[in-house]
Design a protein around this motif. Sequence first.
Motif, PDB file in Angstrom:
ATOM      1  N   ALA B  79      56.422  69.953  17.097  1.00  0.00           N
ATOM      2  CA  ALA B  79      56.555  68.784  16.217  1.00  0.00           C
ATOM      3  C   ALA B  79      57.426  69.177  15.032  1.00  0.00           C
ATOM      4  CB  ALA B  79      55.187  68.313  15.742  1.00  0.00           C
ATOM      5  N   ALA B  80      58.166  68.227  14.510  1.00  0.00           N
ATOM      6  CA  ALA B  80      59.055  68.499  13.379  1.00  0.00           C
ATOM      7  C   ALA B  80      58.211  68.810  12.133  1.00  0.00           C
ATOM      8  CB  ALA B  80      59.939  67.288  13.120  1.00  0.00           C
ATOM      9  N   PRO B  81      58.697  69.711  11.245  1.00  0.00           N
ATOM     10  CA  PRO B  81      57.899  70.106  10.074  1.00  0.00           C
ATOM     11  C   PRO B  81      57.554  68.923   9.175  1.00  0.00           C
ATOM     12  CG  PRO B  81      60.149  70.968   9.932  1.00  0.00           C
ATOM     13  CD  PRO B  81      59.968  70.440  11.310  1.00  0.00           C
ATOM     14  N   GLU B  82      58.505  67.982   9.035  1.00  0.00           N
ATOM     15  CA  GLU B  82      58.213  66.854   8.138  1.00  0.00           C
ATOM     16  C   GLU B  82      57.105  65.967   8.704  1.00  0.00           C
ATOM     17  OE1 GLU B  82      61.129  67.748   9.252  1.00  0.00           O
ATOM     18  OE2 GLU B  82      62.209  66.120  10.260  1.00  0.00           O
ATOM     19  N   ALA B  91      49.720  68.702  12.397  1.00  0.00           N
ATOM     20  CA  ALA B  91      49.914  70.126  12.088  1.00  0.00           C
ATOM     21  C   ALA B  91      48.790  70.954  12.703  1.00  0.00           C
ATOM     22  CB  ALA B  91      49.969  70.336  10.585  1.00  0.00           C
ATOM     23  N   GLU B  92      47.583  70.413  12.606  1.00  0.00           N
ATOM     24  CA  GLU B  92      46.436  71.126  13.185  1.00  0.00           C
ATOM     25  C   GLU B  92      46.598  71.290  14.692  1.00  0.00           C
ATOM     26  OE1 GLU B  92      42.709  69.038  13.040  1.00  0.00           O
ATOM     27  OE2 GLU B  92      41.549  70.876  13.281  1.00  0.00           O
ATOM     28  N   VAL B 127      60.630  82.540  21.025  1.00  0.00           N
ATOM     29  CA  VAL B 127      61.471  83.267  20.064  1.00  0.00           C
ATOM     30  C   VAL B 127      61.202  82.760  18.650  1.00  0.00           C
ATOM     31  CG1 VAL B 127      63.318  83.799  21.709  1.00  0.00           C
ATOM     32  CG2 VAL B 127      63.416  81.681  20.396  1.00  0.00           C
ATOM     33  N   ALA B 128      60.708  81.530  18.551  1.00  0.00           N
ATOM     34  CA  ALA B 128      60.428  80.952  17.223  1.00  0.00           C
ATOM     35  C   ALA B 128      59.401  81.782  16.460  1.00  0.00           C
ATOM     36  CB  ALA B 128      59.934  79.515  17.376  1.00  0.00           C
ATOM     37  N   GLY B 129      58.548  82.515  17.199  1.00  0.00           N
ATOM     38  CA  GLY B 129      57.535  83.338  16.551  1.00  0.00           C
ATOM     39  C   GLY B 129      58.061  84.671  16.066  1.00  0.00           C
ATOM     40  N   ASP B 130      59.280  85.036  16.460  1.00  0.00           N
ATOM     41  CA  ASP B 130      59.843  86.327  16.052  1.00  0.00           C
ATOM     42  C   ASP B 130      60.289  86.315  14.598  1.00  0.00           C
ATOM     43  OD1 ASP B 130      59.423  87.290  18.565  1.00  0.00           O
ATOM     44  OD2 ASP B 130      61.453  88.089  18.826  1.00  0.00           O
ATOM     45  N   ARG B 131      60.731  85.170  14.125  1.00  0.00           N
ATOM     46  CA  ARG B 131      61.129  85.026  12.724  1.00  0.00           C
ATOM     47  C   ARG B 131      60.865  83.574  12.365  1.00  0.00           C
ATOM     48  NH1 ARG B 131      64.867  87.570   8.839  1.00  0.00           N
ATOM     49  NH2 ARG B 131      63.773  87.029   6.930  1.00  0.00           N
ATOM     50  N   VAL B 132      59.869  83.341  11.567  1.00  0.00           N
ATOM     51  CA  VAL B 132      59.476  81.964  11.272  1.00  0.00           C
ATOM     52  C   VAL B 132      60.410  81.403  10.205  1.00  0.00           C
ATOM     53  CG1 VAL B 132      57.610  80.448  10.562  1.00  0.00           C
ATOM     54  CG2 VAL B 132      57.109  82.491  11.898  1.00  0.00           C
ATOM     55  N   ARG B 133      60.925  80.204  10.465  1.00  0.00           N
ATOM     56  CA  ARG B 133      61.919  79.599   9.582  1.00  0.00           C
ATOM     57  C   ARG B 133      61.392  78.263   9.072  1.00  0.00           C
ATOM     58  NH1 ARG B 133      65.707  78.044  13.274  1.00  0.00           N
ATOM     59  NH2 ARG B 133      64.120  78.266  14.878  1.00  0.00           N
ATOM     60  N   GLY B 134      62.068  77.745   8.074  1.00  0.00           N
ATOM     61  CA  GLY B 134      61.619  76.488   7.464  1.00  0.00           C
ATOM     62  C   GLY B 134      61.680  75.309   8.405  1.00  0.00           C
ATOM     63  N   SER B 135      62.606  75.362   9.359  1.00  0.00           N
ATOM     64  CA  SER B 135      62.830  74.184  10.197  1.00  0.00           C
ATOM     65  C   SER B 135      61.751  74.021  11.271  1.00  0.00           C
ATOM     66  CB  SER B 135      64.209  74.277  10.858  1.00  0.00           C
ATOM     67  OG  SER B 135      64.275  75.433  11.666  1.00  0.00           O
ATOM     68  N   ASN B 136      60.862  75.023  11.424  1.00  0.00           N
ATOM     69  CA  ASN B 136      59.796  74.851  12.427  1.00  0.00           C
ATOM     70  C   ASN B 136      58.594  75.735  12.070  1.00  0.00           C
ATOM     71  OD1 ASN B 136      60.654  77.403  13.017  1.00  0.00           O
ATOM     72  ND2 ASN B 136      61.093  77.011  15.167  1.00  0.00           N
ATOM     73  N   TYR B 137      58.215  75.760  10.775  1.00  0.00           N
ATOM     74  CA  TYR B 137      57.280  76.805  10.369  1.00  0.00           C
ATOM     75  C   TYR B 137      55.880  76.663  10.938  1.00  0.00           C
ATOM     76  CZ  TYR B 137      55.781  73.643   6.518  1.00  0.00           C
ATOM     77  OH  TYR B 137      55.318  72.592   5.786  1.00  0.00           O
ATOM     78  N   GLN B 138      55.403  75.436  11.185  1.00  0.00           N
ATOM     79  CA  GLN B 138      54.074  75.319  11.784  1.00  0.00           C
ATOM     80  C   GLN B 138      54.094  75.879  13.210  1.00  0.00           C
ATOM     81  OE1 GLN B 138      55.789  72.653  10.590  1.00  0.00           O
ATOM     82  NE2 GLN B 138      54.625  71.763   8.899  1.00  0.00           N
TER      83      GLN B 138
END
Lengths: 417, 233
Positions: B79-82, B91-92, B127-138
Amino acid sequence: MPLHWRTDAPFAGAGPFLPHGLGRSYGDECLNDGGVLIRTRSLDRFIALDEDRALLTCEAGVTLSEILKLVEPLGFGLPVVPGTKLVTVGGAIANDVHGKNHHRAGTFGAHVEELELLRSTGERIVCSRASHAPLFAATVGGLGLTGVIVSATIRLRRQPSPRVDAETLAIRDLREFFDLSLESDARFEYTVAWIDCLARGRHLGRGILHRGNPAQEIPPPPRSSRRLAVPFELPVSPLNGFTVRAFNAAYYLRHRLSGGTRRVPRDPFFFPLDGVDRWNRIYGRAGFFQFQCQLPPGAAEPGLREILSTVAAAGEGSFLAVLKNFGEATSPGLLSFPREGSTVALDFPNRGSRTLRLFERLHAAVREHGGRIYPAKDALMPADQFQTQHRRELPAFRAQLDPAFSSSLWRRVNPGE
Amino acid sequence: MAQAVVRRVASAGGEVMLVARDPEKLRHVGDDARVRGAKIADLLQADLDLVGGHAALLDRAFAALGTVDVVLIAQGVLAAPEDCERDPALAERVLVTNMVGAALLAQAAALRLAAQGSGTLVGISSVAGDRVRGSNYQYGAAKAGFSAFLEGLRCRMSGRGIRVVTVKPGFVDSPMTAHLAKGPLWASPDAVAGVILRAAERGRDVVYAPGYWRLIMLAVRALPRWLLIKLRL
């Protein structure tokens, strides 16, 4: 807008909507300028296989290639295949495609037992010859305009081997094509002719006739084949009068010299162009137009003579010119293209106004001889020609249209709608 | 991705039990697998976020299949962060499905495999879990948690006859990413399925799918924080 599950409802926004499988139609039939394409390729699941009754049910985005891979080891084949296996079941139905065995088996749609249609209202209608017959007849060959085909049940053919005992014969002229076709259609499951469009005068219609029957054998295990690909659009098409003439002459000579029957694999016999990924790029950025028409039996010979002379005189030689006689079978769709008579298909590199003028002459010849243009291959037919060639079927077809569906082709041939 | 794995197993004539939340989709994938040649031991509808149900589910799977060669954990929600910021319940779900549910199922399944004395547990992280970024932090944080959990589980299970494999796919053209624009780095689910099945058989315990993501993530992990912030990745 991709459709991932057949239970999904993809109709968000105003539309108009058009289903889109692999986009292998040559014209604007599979396009929807300004509208929404509902992409069905992800609907690629099989649903049921009944080996006793030879029936396969699958989702509409399954390709003919995927079906063959599944059913051939079990001793089945598809009763009808077009010139490429890289099309979806939905597309094969919506264009009611035909193959080299039309004179025996009719069209693809003739082997569709039933199909499930998703309408823009969200309604799902299972239609067949027995149930919702008018909607079934409008959907087969219906150019995707009656709703999204989400699944279909197809009658398979029992065949021990996918290979073909194939024979090639040189044909000297158009007269010989008709004589040999008549004789071959009676004895062979598959027939198709390749014609050298640059041959003129008494050589008009010079070419090669391919004919074959399914091999009766225990097939060898399939080998995986490497595919070539055209990596980018060529800046200048290598197809010109000289190269095409040389190719055609060499092709004719090769088959003139090598006769006889050979057992050949399925792909080079049925799907020669599938061997080269994105072969269309050879035509360069400007692309190409395809022309395919059907001519009724009485008008076939004079009509083909006129079409081939027009093409030869224009010198816009075609890489691929394919000639075939259709059988008597009545096609199941209202707008189905195949009808008794002959069909010819030609590719022309897009050279702008020169090509457009040639098409005008070809369209006029078709009209004059009472023939019809194949919408799946068309990008240029005038609106009134479409209206005339389908005048008998269009009222019944319109009654079954999904009002939220349209295509670039449909708007082109129905100006003002 | 799980569907692509099931297809490959089906074509090889394997036996599977499938678990999914949506009963319709479960049936569609199950029918497809059956036609392609799979033996279907069982189809089970279950919400894997309800971690209390995991034990019963694994009981049923081990009973239906006998010896289990591979347990594949492939649940995921993106899901998108916003959207997650607006809706804490969403988010949960991203955190629970990708991390808590997946980790607890992995733990329970690993213990069953260890009791059996053989088998491979494969968890699909990202790969998103290797470096968490603002665009998908949850999503990234959940996948980072899942990767870390599997890392520890692997250590804990060593010497017990089983393997714990982490698969980290890059961009995959699947229903979860249907809304995103595709570029040259995107892989097909079938290509990723090939990597998953090879990894389940032998080789490294942490694999990237396709393999070139190992190099990309090496570079992304090395980016200084200020640059990551500046680039708004």
